[in-house]
Motif scaffolding. Structure first.
Motif, short mmCIF file in Angstrom:
data_model
loop_
_atom_site.label_atom_id
_atom_site.label_comp_id
_atom_site.label_asym_id
_atom_site.label_seq_id
_atom_site.Cartn_x
_atom_site.Cartn_y
_atom_site.Cartn_z
N ARG A 64 -5.05 1.34 9.46
CA ARG A 64 -4.52 0.21 8.71
C ARG A 64 -4.62 0.42 7.19
NH1 ARG A 64 -9.43 -1.17 10.77
NH2 ARG A 64 -10.95 -2.28 9.43
N ASN A 65 -5.68 1.04 6.71
CA ASN A 65 -5.82 1.27 5.27
C ASN A 65 -4.86 2.36 4.78
OD1 ASN A 65 -7.86 -0.70 5.02
ND2 ASN A 65 -9.43 0.78 5.60
N ILE A 66 -4.68 3.39 5.61
CA ILE A 66 -3.71 4.44 5.28
C ILE A 66 -2.31 3.86 5.27
CG2 ILE A 66 -2.63 6.53 6.18
CD1 ILE A 66 -5.36 7.40 7.18
N ASP A 67 -2.00 3.05 6.27
CA ASP A 67 -0.67 2.44 6.35
C ASP A 67 -0.35 1.58 5.13
OD1 ASP A 67 -0.24 3.64 8.79
OD2 ASP A 67 -0.72 1.86 9.98
N ALA A 68 -1.37 0.92 4.60
CA ALA A 68 -1.16 0.03 3.47
C ALA A 68 -0.73 0.79 2.21
CB ALA A 68 -2.43 -0.76 3.18
N LEU A 69 -1.01 2.09 2.14
CA LEU A 69 -0.68 2.89 0.98
C LEU A 69 0.61 3.69 1.13
CD1 LEU A 69 -4.26 4.29 0.21
CD2 LEU A 69 -3.10 2.36 -0.90
N ASN A 70 1.27 3.51 2.27
CA ASN A 70 2.49 4.26 2.56
C ASN A 70 3.68 3.30 2.51
OD1 ASN A 70 4.64 5.66 3.80
ND2 ASN A 70 3.26 6.82 5.12
N ILE A 71 4.68 3.63 1.70
CA ILE A 71 5.85 2.75 1.57
C ILE A 71 6.50 2.49 2.92
CG2 ILE A 71 8.19 2.58 0.61
CD1 ILE A 71 7.18 4.11 -1.82
N ARG A 72 6.53 3.52 3.77
CA ARG A 72 7.19 3.39 5.08
C ARG A 72 6.44 2.47 6.02
NH1 ARG A 72 6.65 5.77 9.93
NH2 ARG A 72 5.05 7.20 9.19
N THR A 73 5.12 2.38 5.88
CA THR A 73 4.31 1.65 6.86
C THR A 73 3.58 0.42 6.31
OG1 THR A 73 2.41 3.11 6.42
CG2 THR A 73 3.90 3.74 8.20
N ARG A 74 3.70 0.18 5.02
CA ARG A 74 2.90 -0.91 4.44
C ARG A 74 3.36 -2.30 4.86
NH1 ARG A 74 4.73 0.02 -1.86
NH2 ARG A 74 6.85 -0.82 -1.71
N GLU A 75 4.55 -2.38 5.49
CA GLU A 75 5.02 -3.68 5.98
C GLU A 75 4.61 -3.94 7.43
OE1 GLU A 75 6.39 -5.95 4.02
OE2 GLU A 75 6.07 -4.50 2.40
N ARG A 76 3.80 -3.06 7.99
CA ARG A 76 3.32 -3.30 9.34
C ARG A 76 2.44 -4.54 9.38
NH1 ARG A 76 1.95 3.00 11.16
NH2 ARG A 76 4.11 3.52 11.74
N ALA A 77 2.19 -5.03 10.58
CA ALA A 77 1.57 -6.35 10.73
C ALA A 77 0.16 -6.43 10.16
CB ALA A 77 1.57 -6.74 12.20
N LEU A 78 -0.65 -5.41 10.36
CA LEU A 78 -2.02 -5.46 9.85
C LEU A 78 -2.09 -5.39 8.32
CD1 LEU A 78 -4.15 -3.46 12.45
CD2 LEU A 78 -4.57 -5.79 11.64
N PRO A 79 -1.42 -4.44 7.67
CA PRO A 79 -1.48 -4.41 6.20
C PRO A 79 -0.94 -5.68 5.53
CG PRO A 79 -0.66 -2.32 7.04
CD PRO A 79 -0.70 -3.26 8.21
N THR A 80 0.03 -6.31 6.16
CA THR A 80 0.61 -7.52 5.55
C THR A 80 -0.12 -8.80 5.97
OG1 THR A 80 2.20 -7.68 7.38
CG2 THR A 80 2.90 -6.50 5.39
N GLY A 81 -1.03 -8.70 6.93
CA GLY A 81 -1.78 -9.87 7.36
C GLY A 81 -1.07 -10.74 8.37
N LEU A 82 0.05 -10.25 8.93
CA LEU A 82 0.76 -11.04 9.95
C LEU A 82 -0.09 -11.22 11.19
CD1 LEU A 82 4.38 -9.58 9.67
CD2 LEU A 82 3.57 -11.83 8.91
N ILE A 83 -0.92 -10.23 11.49
CA ILE A 83 -1.93 -10.36 12.54
C ILE A 83 -3.24 -9.84 11.97
CG2 ILE A 83 -0.44 -10.31 14.58
CD1 ILE A 83 -0.85 -7.36 14.79
N SER A 84 -4.34 -10.29 12.55
CA SER A 84 -5.66 -9.92 12.03
C SER A 84 -6.27 -8.78 12.83
CB SER A 84 -6.60 -11.13 12.08
OG SER A 84 -6.87 -11.48 13.44
N VAL A 85 -7.28 -8.17 12.27
CA VAL A 85 -8.03 -7.13 12.98
C VAL A 85 -8.59 -7.68 14.28
CG1 VAL A 85 -10.11 -5.70 12.89
CG2 VAL A 85 -8.60 -5.82 10.90
#
Length: 285
Positions: A64-85
């Motif tokens: 999730r932390n790696i995804d948050a730094l990638n333009i391609r993956t930063r809109e995934r649910a965990l980095p954006t907070g749409l769902i929680s850990v």
């Protein structure tokens, strides 16, 4: 609200991509001498879907932390907070429960070997942090798909499904290398490992072509070991054509058709191969 969260989770883990693995599971099942029962097919399906959902849950959590730094993956649910850990942990735990229920409906050996399936799910996301062999660790996960289905019915491990599993592993590793080509700059910036990031995109694409050639050869060897008929080999030829086309779609400086190569061609590859195998088995019977 709950249904919305579940829908978000299923979209985030690309639940529909189960189609990549399920045909290989069904191949492992139908290639057993004599056809499996419908209940065996049902429980193999449940086990496969549960296992893949668990694997993707762990992947999203660990990355999730790696995804948050990638333009391609930063809109995934965990980095954006749409769902929680916590919610992903719950979904992952439920998937594990579903998987275990299915395991205990199948051959007794499955009850002892299930950790062999689960442990690589945890290991794989971390491997990209220290080795470019991560593609092959992911491939190992897929090697267990047809072999696991075979064990689920026969209660033993045999050479032919292991060869088929190796074919699935090299196929998966190959198209994972293709997929990772789009993240080369991000991986290099974050100190992550992949074959394209470490050795270059051109080298990665060349290696993919070699891996897919070996995949086809292993599929032929599977047919020889199991004494399959012409329909099976026709399926291998058609599947090989899809792999050839897939590799032609991606160029070192052109990823515009990557989604077609990754999603469409791989879905067709596994599905067509299974359908020809099924036709061959039914004809023999």
């Amino acid at each position: 609200m709950v249904s919305t969260k579940i829908g978000t989770f299923l979209r985030d883990i690309k639940f529909e991509h189960s189609i990549f693995a399920l045909p290989f599971a069904y191949m492992g099942a139908i290639l057993v001498p004599g056809l499996p029962t419908w209940w065996q097919i049902v429980w193999i399906t449940v086990a496969m879907v549960g296992a893949r959902t668990l694997a993707m849950s762990l992947n999203r959590l660990i990355d999730r932390n790696i995804d948050a730094l990638n333009i391609r993956t930063r809109e995934r649910a965990l980095p954006t907070g749409l769902i929680s850990v916590r919610e992903v942990l719950v979904y992952g735990l439920l998937s594990l429960v579903v998987f275990m229920i299915a395991v205990f409906q199948l051959a007794p050996l499955c009850r002892y070997l299930w950790p062999v399936v689960i442990i690589p799910f945890v290991v794989y996301p971390y491997t990209k942090r220290f080795t470019w062999l991560s593609h092959f660790v992911l491939g190992f996960n897929y090697s267990l798909v047809p072999l696991g289905a075979w064990v689920a019915i026969t209660n033993r491990i045999d050479l032919a499904p292991a060869v088929l599993g190796l074919a699935a592993a090299l196929w998966l590793a190959g198209f994972d290398i293709i997929y990772s080509c789009q993240d080369v700059e991000v991986d290099q910036a974050q100190g992550l490992f992949s074959i394209p990031a470490n050795f270059g995109i051109r080298t990665g694409l060349s290696l993919t072509r070699l891996l897919h050639l070996l995949t086809v050869l292993l599929l032929v060897l599977t047919g020889v070991l199991l004494e399959l008929g012409l329909l099976y080999y026709a399926g291998v030829v058609v599947a090989a054509a899809f792999l050839y086309y897939e590799n032609s779609l991606v160029k070192p400086h052109d990823f515009s058709r990557l989604n077609l190569a990754f999603f469409t061609m791989n879905g067709l590859f596994s599905t067509v191969l299974f359908l020809f195998t099924l036709a061959d088995v039914l004809l023999i019977l």
